[in-house]
Design a protein around this motif. Structure first.
Motif, mmCIF file in Angstrom:
data_model
loop_
_atom_site.group_PDB
_atom_site.id
_atom_site.type_symbol
_atom_site.label_atom_id
_atom_site.label_comp_id
_atom_site.label_asym_id
_atom_site.label_seq_id
_atom_site.Cartn_x
_atom_site.Cartn_y
_atom_site.Cartn_z
ATOM 1 N N UNK A 140 0.839 -1.174 0.000
ATOM 2 C CA UNK A 140 0.000 0.000 0.000
ATOM 3 C C UNK A 140 0.889 1.244 0.000
ATOM 4 N N UNK A 141 0.432 2.284 -0.662
ATOM 5 C CA UNK A 141 1.164 3.549 -0.719
ATOM 6 C C UNK A 141 0.168 4.686 -0.544
ATOM 7 N N UNK A 142 0.579 5.689 0.181
ATOM 8 C CA UNK A 142 -0.292 6.841 0.411
ATOM 9 C C UNK A 142 -0.083 7.888 -0.684
ATOM 10 N N UNK A 143 -1.193 8.459 -1.122
ATOM 11 C CA UNK A 143 -1.189 9.519 -2.120
ATOM 12 C C UNK A 143 -2.032 10.676 -1.623
ATOM 13 N N UNK A 144 -1.582 11.876 -1.946
ATOM 14 C CA UNK A 144 -2.324 13.091 -1.661
ATOM 15 C C UNK A 144 -3.081 13.484 -2.923
ATOM 16 N N UNK A 145 -4.385 13.664 -2.794
ATOM 17 C CA UNK A 145 -5.206 14.174 -3.887
ATOM 18 C C UNK A 145 -5.503 15.622 -3.516
ATOM 19 N N UNK A 146 -4.831 16.533 -4.174
ATOM 20 C CA UNK A 146 -4.884 17.950 -3.806
ATOM 21 C C UNK A 146 -5.860 18.683 -4.710
ATOM 22 N N UNK A 147 -6.878 19.276 -4.083
ATOM 23 C CA UNK A 147 -7.908 20.001 -4.823
ATOM 24 C C UNK A 147 -7.532 21.473 -4.894
ATOM 25 N N UNK A 148 -7.546 22.002 -6.074
ATOM 26 C CA UNK A 148 -7.273 23.420 -6.283
ATOM 27 C C UNK A 148 -8.572 24.089 -6.696
ATOM 28 N N UNK A 149 -8.843 25.216 -6.080
ATOM 29 C CA UNK A 149 -9.961 26.030 -6.541
ATOM 30 C C UNK A 149 -9.387 27.068 -7.480
ATOM 31 N N UNK A 150 -9.918 27.148 -8.644
ATOM 32 C CA UNK A 150 -9.439 28.116 -9.617
ATOM 33 C C UNK A 150 -10.508 29.196 -9.766
ATOM 34 N N UNK A 151 -10.141 30.411 -9.365
ATOM 35 C CA UNK A 151 -11.061 31.533 -9.509
ATOM 36 C C UNK A 151 -11.351 31.817 -10.974
ATOM 37 N N UNK A 152 -10.331 31.645 -11.793
ATOM 38 C CA UNK A 152 -10.515 31.802 -13.233
ATOM 39 C C UNK A 152 -10.969 30.450 -13.782
ATOM 40 N N UNK A 153 -11.864 30.412 -14.739
ATOM 41 C CA UNK A 153 -12.323 29.133 -15.284
ATOM 42 C C UNK A 153 -11.160 28.281 -15.775
#
Length: 135
Positions: A1-14
């Protein structure tokens, strides 16, 4: 097993296919988006792949060492910036491919009009332990 980060970015511009900025979503659309995220996390809890997730507030600050014991503080990040870290999820999966599969599914969270937002997620493996040198 390996840990992964799923990083969510909010983009103000479309930047996503469904490019309506989140501040223009209705309360119902925001609730549907959060419900999707919660359901996704609950499903991964059931498979043993979920580790943790957090949403981040849009306000914060930048801090750095100044060499004198009083680090300068600058307000930010700023919501009007093009890209803002919105939150993250950590998964513990069997393979890189599984991490990619889950990120793709998470990218389908609904946005304006209930349509999938097709957002880009940053997928990063956790750095493993440094190799041990033995003599």
């Amino acid at each position: 097993m390996a840990k992964y980060l799923l990083l969510k970015h909010y983009r103000g511009a479309p930047a996503a296919v469904n490019d309506v900025p989140m501040e223009k979503w209705t309360p119902e659309e925001i609730s549907a988006h959060v419900r999707y995220m919660d359901d996704f996390a609950a499903r991964l809890e059931g498979t043993g792949e979920f580790v943790d997730a957090q949403a981040l507030a849009p306000d914060g600050m930048w801090v750095r060492y100044d060499g004198e014991g009083r680090p300068p503080v600058v307000d930010g990040p700023f919501a009007e910036t093009k890209d803002l870290v919105a939150g993250w999820m950590v998964v513990d999966v069997d393979s890189r491919e599984r991490a990619i599969e889950l990120a793709g599914e998470l990218s389908a969270a609904p946005g304006a009009g209930g349509e999938p937002i097709h957002e880009w997620l940053e997928v990063r493996p956790f750095l493993g332990a440094a190799p041990t040198v033995t003599e």
